[in-house]
Design an enzyme around this catalytic site. Structure first.
Site, PDB file in Angstrom:
ATOM      1  N   ARG A  64       3.704  -0.306  18.220  1.00  0.00           N
ATOM      2  CA  ARG A  64       3.155  -0.943  17.103  1.00  0.00           C
ATOM      3  C   ARG A  64       4.114  -1.800  16.687  1.00  0.00           C
ATOM      4  O   ARG A  64       5.395  -1.680  16.473  1.00  0.00           O
ATOM      5  CB  ARG A  64       3.106   0.317  15.759  1.00  0.00           C
ATOM      6  CG  ARG A  64       2.764  -0.182  14.531  1.00  0.00           C
ATOM      7  CD  ARG A  64       3.039   0.864  13.513  1.00  0.00           C
ATOM      8  NE  ARG A  64       2.436   1.982  13.850  1.00  0.00           N
ATOM      9  CZ  ARG A  64       2.725   3.083  13.055  1.00  0.00           C
ATOM     10  NH1 ARG A  64       3.884   3.227  12.253  1.00  0.00           N
ATOM     11  NH2 ARG A  64       2.088   4.221  13.352  1.00  0.00           N
TER      12      ARG A  64
ATOM     13  N   ARG B 152       7.102   0.948  -1.651  1.00  0.00           N
ATOM     14  CA  ARG B 152       7.111  -0.081  -0.427  1.00  0.00           C
ATOM     15  C   ARG B 152       5.736  -0.780  -0.654  1.00  0.00           C
ATOM     16  O   ARG B 152       5.716  -2.021  -0.356  1.00  0.00           O
ATOM     17  CB  ARG B 152       7.347   0.670   0.951  1.00  0.00           C
ATOM     18  CG  ARG B 152       8.817   1.151   1.050  1.00  0.00           C
ATOM     19  CD  ARG B 152       8.998   1.314   2.449  1.00  0.00           C
ATOM     20  NE  ARG B 152       8.550   2.316   3.137  1.00  0.00           N
ATOM     21  CZ  ARG B 152       8.825   3.835   2.688  1.00  0.00           C
ATOM     22  NH1 ARG B 152       9.841   3.811   2.261  1.00  0.00           N
ATOM     23  NH2 ARG B 152       8.080   4.779   3.340  1.00  0.00           N
TER      24      ARG B 152
ATOM     25  N   HIS C 292      -2.007  -6.720   7.960  1.00  0.00           N
ATOM     26  CA  HIS C 292      -3.182  -7.060   7.086  1.00  0.00           C
ATOM     27  C   HIS C 292      -3.397  -8.686   6.957  1.00  0.00           C
ATOM     28  O   HIS C 292      -4.236  -9.235   6.279  1.00  0.00           O
ATOM     29  CB  HIS C 292      -3.120  -6.624   5.697  1.00  0.00           C
ATOM     30  CG  HIS C 292      -2.762  -4.972   5.725  1.00  0.00           C
ATOM     31  ND1 HIS C 292      -1.457  -4.608   5.650  1.00  0.00           N
ATOM     32  CD2 HIS C 292      -3.474  -3.939   5.861  1.00  0.00           C
ATOM     33  CE1 HIS C 292      -1.434  -3.611   5.702  1.00  0.00           C
ATOM     34  NE2 HIS C 292      -2.580  -3.038   5.970  1.00  0.00           N
TER      35      HIS C 292
ATOM     36  N   ASP D 239       7.472   6.428  13.369  1.00  0.00           N
ATOM     37  CA  ASP D 239       7.724   5.037  12.507  1.00  0.00           C
ATOM     38  C   ASP D 239       9.159   4.510  12.617  1.00  0.00           C
ATOM     39  O   ASP D 239       9.914   5.302  13.073  1.00  0.00           O
ATOM     40  CB  ASP D 239       7.561   5.654  10.920  1.00  0.00           C
ATOM     41  CG  ASP D 239       6.002   5.880  10.711  1.00  0.00           C
ATOM     42  OD1 ASP D 239       5.190   5.516  11.421  1.00  0.00           O
ATOM     43  OD2 ASP D 239       5.833   6.431   9.479  1.00  0.00           O
ATOM     44  N   MET D 240       9.035   3.350  12.295  1.00  0.00           N
ATOM     45  CA  MET D 240      10.535   2.669  12.109  1.00  0.00           C
ATOM     46  C   MET D 240      11.045   2.553  10.817  1.00  0.00           C
ATOM     47  O   MET D 240      10.055   2.048  10.106  1.00  0.00           O
ATOM     48  CB  MET D 240      10.732   1.333  12.823  1.00  0.00           C
ATOM     49  CG  MET D 240      12.179   0.808  13.127  1.00  0.00           C
ATOM     50  SD  MET D 240      12.927   2.025  13.990  1.00  0.00           S
ATOM     51  CE  MET D 240      12.620   1.354  15.761  1.00  0.00           C
TER      52      MET D 240
HETATM   53  C1  LIG Z   1      -0.455   0.614  10.463  1.00  0.00           C
HETATM   54  C2  LIG Z   1       0.793   0.249   9.618  1.00  0.00           C
HETATM   55  C3  LIG Z   1       1.946   0.802  10.149  1.00  0.00           C
HETATM   56  C4  LIG Z   1       3.216   0.448   9.399  1.00  0.00           C
HETATM   57  N1  LIG Z   1       4.461   1.127   9.992  1.00  0.00           N
HETATM   58  C5  LIG Z   1       5.490   0.677   9.567  1.00  0.00           C
HETATM   59  C6  LIG Z   1       6.668   1.127   9.853  1.00  0.00           C
HETATM   60  O1  LIG Z   1       6.703   2.240  10.745  1.00  0.00           O
HETATM   61  N2  LIG Z   1       8.140   0.578   9.666  1.00  0.00           N
HETATM   62  C7  LIG Z   1       7.840  -0.313   8.701  1.00  0.00           C
HETATM   63  O2  LIG Z   1       9.025  -0.927   8.315  1.00  0.00           O
HETATM   64  N3  LIG Z   1       6.834  -0.889   8.298  1.00  0.00           N
HETATM   65  C8  LIG Z   1       5.454  -0.254   8.569  1.00  0.00           C
HETATM   66  N4  LIG Z   1       4.371  -0.884   8.025  1.00  0.00           N
HETATM   67  C9  LIG Z   1       4.402  -1.788   6.867  1.00  0.00           C
HETATM   68  C10 LIG Z   1       4.602  -3.309   7.451  1.00  0.00           C
HETATM   69  O3  LIG Z   1       6.016  -3.500   7.907  1.00  0.00           O
HETATM   70  C11 LIG Z   1       4.551  -4.331   6.311  1.00  0.00           C
HETATM   71  O4  LIG Z   1       5.388  -3.988   5.275  1.00  0.00           O
HETATM   72  C12 LIG Z   1       2.988  -4.172   5.570  1.00  0.00           C
HETATM   73  O5  LIG Z   1       2.015  -3.922   6.718  1.00  0.00           O
HETATM   74  C13 LIG Z   1       2.535  -5.562   4.911  1.00  0.00           C
HETATM   75  O6  LIG Z   1       2.703  -6.585   5.797  1.00  0.00           O
HETATM   76  P1  LIG Z   1       1.581  -7.386   6.328  1.00  0.00           P
HETATM   77  O7  LIG Z   1       1.696  -7.574   7.871  1.00  0.00           O
HETATM   78  O8  LIG Z   1       0.004  -6.711   5.950  1.00  0.00           O
HETATM   79  O9  LIG Z   1       1.603  -8.708   6.188  1.00  0.00           O
HETATM   80  P2  LIG Z   1       1.833  -9.401   4.370  1.00  0.00           P
HETATM   81  O10 LIG Z   1       2.139 -10.660   4.387  1.00  0.00           O
HETATM   82  O11 LIG Z   1       2.631  -8.454   3.531  1.00  0.00           O
HETATM   83  O12 LIG Z   1       0.376  -9.207   3.569  1.00  0.00           O
HETATM   84  C14 LIG Z   1      -0.507 -10.016   3.948  1.00  0.00           C
HETATM   85  C15 LIG Z   1      -1.843  -9.639   3.271  1.00  0.00           C
HETATM   86  O13 LIG Z   1      -2.433  -8.339   3.473  1.00  0.00           O
HETATM   87  C16 LIG Z   1      -2.558  -7.773   2.035  1.00  0.00           C
HETATM   88  N5  LIG Z   1      -1.639  -6.951   1.778  1.00  0.00           N
HETATM   89  C17 LIG Z   1      -0.598  -6.628   2.405  1.00  0.00           C
HETATM   90  N6  LIG Z   1       0.307  -5.415   1.987  1.00  0.00           N
HETATM   91  C18 LIG Z   1      -0.489  -5.025   0.889  1.00  0.00           C
HETATM   92  C19 LIG Z   1      -0.520  -4.063  -0.242  1.00  0.00           C
HETATM   93  N7  LIG Z   1       0.575  -3.302  -0.185  1.00  0.00           N
HETATM   94  N8  LIG Z   1      -1.327  -3.792  -1.197  1.00  0.00           N
HETATM   95  C20 LIG Z   1      -2.470  -4.831  -1.214  1.00  0.00           C
HETATM   96  N9  LIG Z   1      -2.602  -5.912  -0.003  1.00  0.00           N
HETATM   97  C21 LIG Z   1      -1.585  -5.859   0.877  1.00  0.00           C
HETATM   98  C22 LIG Z   1      -2.686  -9.142   1.265  1.00  0.00           C
HETATM   99  O14 LIG Z   1      -4.027  -9.611   1.203  1.00  0.00           O
HETATM  100  C23 LIG Z   1      -1.667  -9.949   1.891  1.00  0.00           C
HETATM  101  O15 LIG Z   1      -1.781 -11.318   1.551  1.00  0.00           O
HETATM  102  C24 LIG Z   1       3.288  -0.636   8.606  1.00  0.00           C
HETATM  103  C25 LIG Z   1       2.035  -1.234   8.285  1.00  0.00           C
HETATM  104  C26 LIG Z   1       0.845  -1.005   8.874  1.00  0.00           C
HETATM  105  C27 LIG Z   1      -0.549  -1.561   8.783  1.00  0.00           C
END
Ligand SMILES: Cc1cc2nc3c(=O)[nH]c(=O)nc-3n(C[C@H](O)[C@H](O)[C@H](O)COP(=O)(O)OP(=O)(O)OC[C@H]3O[C@@H](n4cnc5c(N)ncnc54)[C@H](O)[C@@H]3O)c2cc1C
Length: 306
Positions: A182, A286, A225, A132-133
Site C-alpha cells: 500500500r 489525523r 484521494h 499499517d505504517m
Molecule cells: C486506504 C488508506 C490507508 C491508509 N493507511 C495509512 C497508513 O498505514 N499509514 C499512514 O501514515 N497513513 C495512512 N493513510 C493516510 C494517508 O497517509 C493520508 O494521510 C491520507 O490518505 C490523505 O492523503 P491523500 O493522499 O488523500 O491526499 P491529500 O492531498 O491529503 O488529499 C487529497 C484530497 O482528498 C480529500 N481528502 C483527503 N483527506 C481528507 C480528509 N481527511 N477529509 C476529507 N477529505 C479528504 C480532499 O478532497 C483532498 O483535497 C491511509 C490512507 C488510505 C486512503
C-alpha cells in the site's frame, strides 16, 4: 502549522478528554468511523461489498502499553475474522493491523507473535492482513516484522509512506512478485530529517514510488484521494499494461465515496479502509489534520450545539 498542531494534539491526553466529551463529537466522528462495534463494522462491510467495493477493516486502537490490552486486540481481530468468514465475506474484506496495538512499543517479539496470530486467523478466514505504517520511529521495526511474517504468510501487505525520504528505496525493495504494497502519503508528524514537509515534495515522491510499484512485479495498493494521483495511477496502469486485477485503489471510509463508486463502476478494484471501535481519538484527529475544512465543520457543530 495547523496540521502539526492537530497531530501533536492527537497524542495529548488533555486534548483527548476535551474532544471525546464534546457533545457533538460522536456525530462528526461517525462520518469517518463505521461505528463502535463489530456488528456496525460488518454491516458497513456488507453494504460496501454489495456495491462492488472491497474492504480492509481496522479495529481502532494504537500505542498500547500493556500486554493484556494487546491480547484483547488480538482476540478482537480473531473474532472479527471468524465472523467475516461465517458471513462469506473473506474474499471481499481483509484486515489492517497497527503493530502498536499489539505490543510493538513493549517488545518487538511480542508484536511479531501477536501479528502472527492475527495472520493465522486471517488465513483461516480466507483473507489477508496489511500492516499499517505508523510514526516514523516504528518504520524499521515494522519492516523487520513484515519480513518475518512474510516467511509464513507471503501475502501480508506492507505500507510505505511517500513523505519518507527513503520511500522510493523501500518501494524498490518491495516491488517483487507476490508482494502487496500500500502506498500512501503519510499521516503522522515527522521530522524533516526523515520526511518531506512540503506537500509538492510529498506528491512528487508519491509519483516516483507509484512508478516503481506499477512497473514492478508486486501488487500495488494505491491509497490516496488525490484526484491528480488517481489519474496518474490510471495512466501508469495503461503504460505498464496492467490488468485491473493486478492492482487496486484504496480510500478511507467517508472520504470521496462517489469517487470510490465511480472507479469501481469503471472496472477498477477499489478497497475502502473501514475503521471502527471505541478507540477512535488518534484516527479521528489525523483525519482532521489532513483537511482543515474538517476542523471547521467540527468546531462549527460544537459551537452551534454548545
Ligand atoms: C486506504 C488508506 C490507508 C491508509 N493507511 C495509512 C497508513 O498505514 N499509514 C499512514 O501514515 N497513513 C495512512 N493513510 C493516510 C494517508 O497517509 C493520508 O494521510 C491520507 O490518505 C490523505 O492523503 P491523500 O493522499 O488523500 O491526499 P491529500 O492531498 O491529503 O488529499 C487529497 C484530497 O482528498 C480529500 N481528502 C483527503 N483527506 C481528507 C480528509 N481527511 N477529509 C476529507 N477529505 C479528504 C480532499 O478532497 C483532498 O483535497 C491511509 C490512507 C488510505 C486512503
Amino acid at each position: 502549522m495547523l496540521r502539526q498542531g492537530l497531530l501533536v494534539a492527537s497524542r495529548s491526553g488533555g486534548v483527548r478528554k476535551i474532544v471525546e466529551t464534546a457533545p457533538v463529537t460522536r456525530q462528526v466522528v461517525r462520518r469517518f468511523i463505521a461505528g463502535e462495534t463489530t456488528d456496525d463494522a460488518l454491516r458497513v462491510t456488507g453494504d460496501l461489498a454489495g456495491e462492488g467495493l472491497l474492504v480492509t477493516l481496522d479495529v481502532l486502537g494504537e500505542d498500547v502499553l500493556d500486554r493484556a490490552q494487546a491480547e484483547q486486540t488480538v482476540k478482537h481481530y480473531a473474532d472479527l475474522l471468524g465472523r467475516l468468514a461465517d458471513l462469506g465475506l473473506g474474499t471481499r474484506a481483509e484486515v489492517s493491523l497497527k503493530l502498536t496495538a499489539v505490543g510493538q512499543a513493549l517488545d518487538e517479539d511480542v508484536a511479531l507473535e501477536n501479528a502472527r496470530r492475527v495472520c493465522t486467523a486471517a488465513r483461516s478466514a480466507g483473507t489477508t492482513v496489511t500492516l499499517d505504517m505508523e510514526d516514523h520511529s516504528t518504520v524499521d521495526s515494522t519492516l523487520r516484522i513484515l519480513h518475518e511474517l512474510r516467511g509464513d504468510f507471503p501475502d501480508t501487505g506492507a505500507v510505505i509512506q511517500s513523505y519518507l525520504r527513503r520511500a522510493e528505496e523501500y518501494c524498490a525493495e518491495l516491488a517483487f512478485e507476490g508482494s502487496r504494497v500500500r502506498l500512501c502519503k503519510g499521516a503522522y508528524a515527522a521530522p524533516e530529517s526523515v520526511a518531506f514537509d512540503d506537500k509538492a515534495d510529498i506528491d512528487r515522491s508519491y509519483v516516483r514510488c507509484m512508478k516503481v510499484l506499477m512497473a514492478g512485479k508486486g501488487y500495488p495498493m494505491l491509497a490516496t484521494h488525490d484526484p491528480r494521483l488517481v489519474d496518474i495511477a490510471g495512466a501508469l496502469a495503461v503504460l505498464n499494461e496492467r490488468e485491473p486485477d493486478t492492482f487496486e485503489y484504496q480510500m478511507l471510509y467517508g472520504i470521496r465515496p462517489q469517487e470510490q463508486r465511480r472507479l469501481a463502476e469503471q472496472g477498477a478494484q477499489v478497497r475502502v479502509y473501514v475503521a471502527y471501535g471505541e478507540q477512535w481519538y488518534g484516527y479521528f484527529m489525523r483525519r482532521l489534520a489532513e483537511r482543515p475544512a474538517n476542523l471547521g465543520f467540527f468546531v462549527r457543530s460544537t459551537v452551534s450545539k454548545g
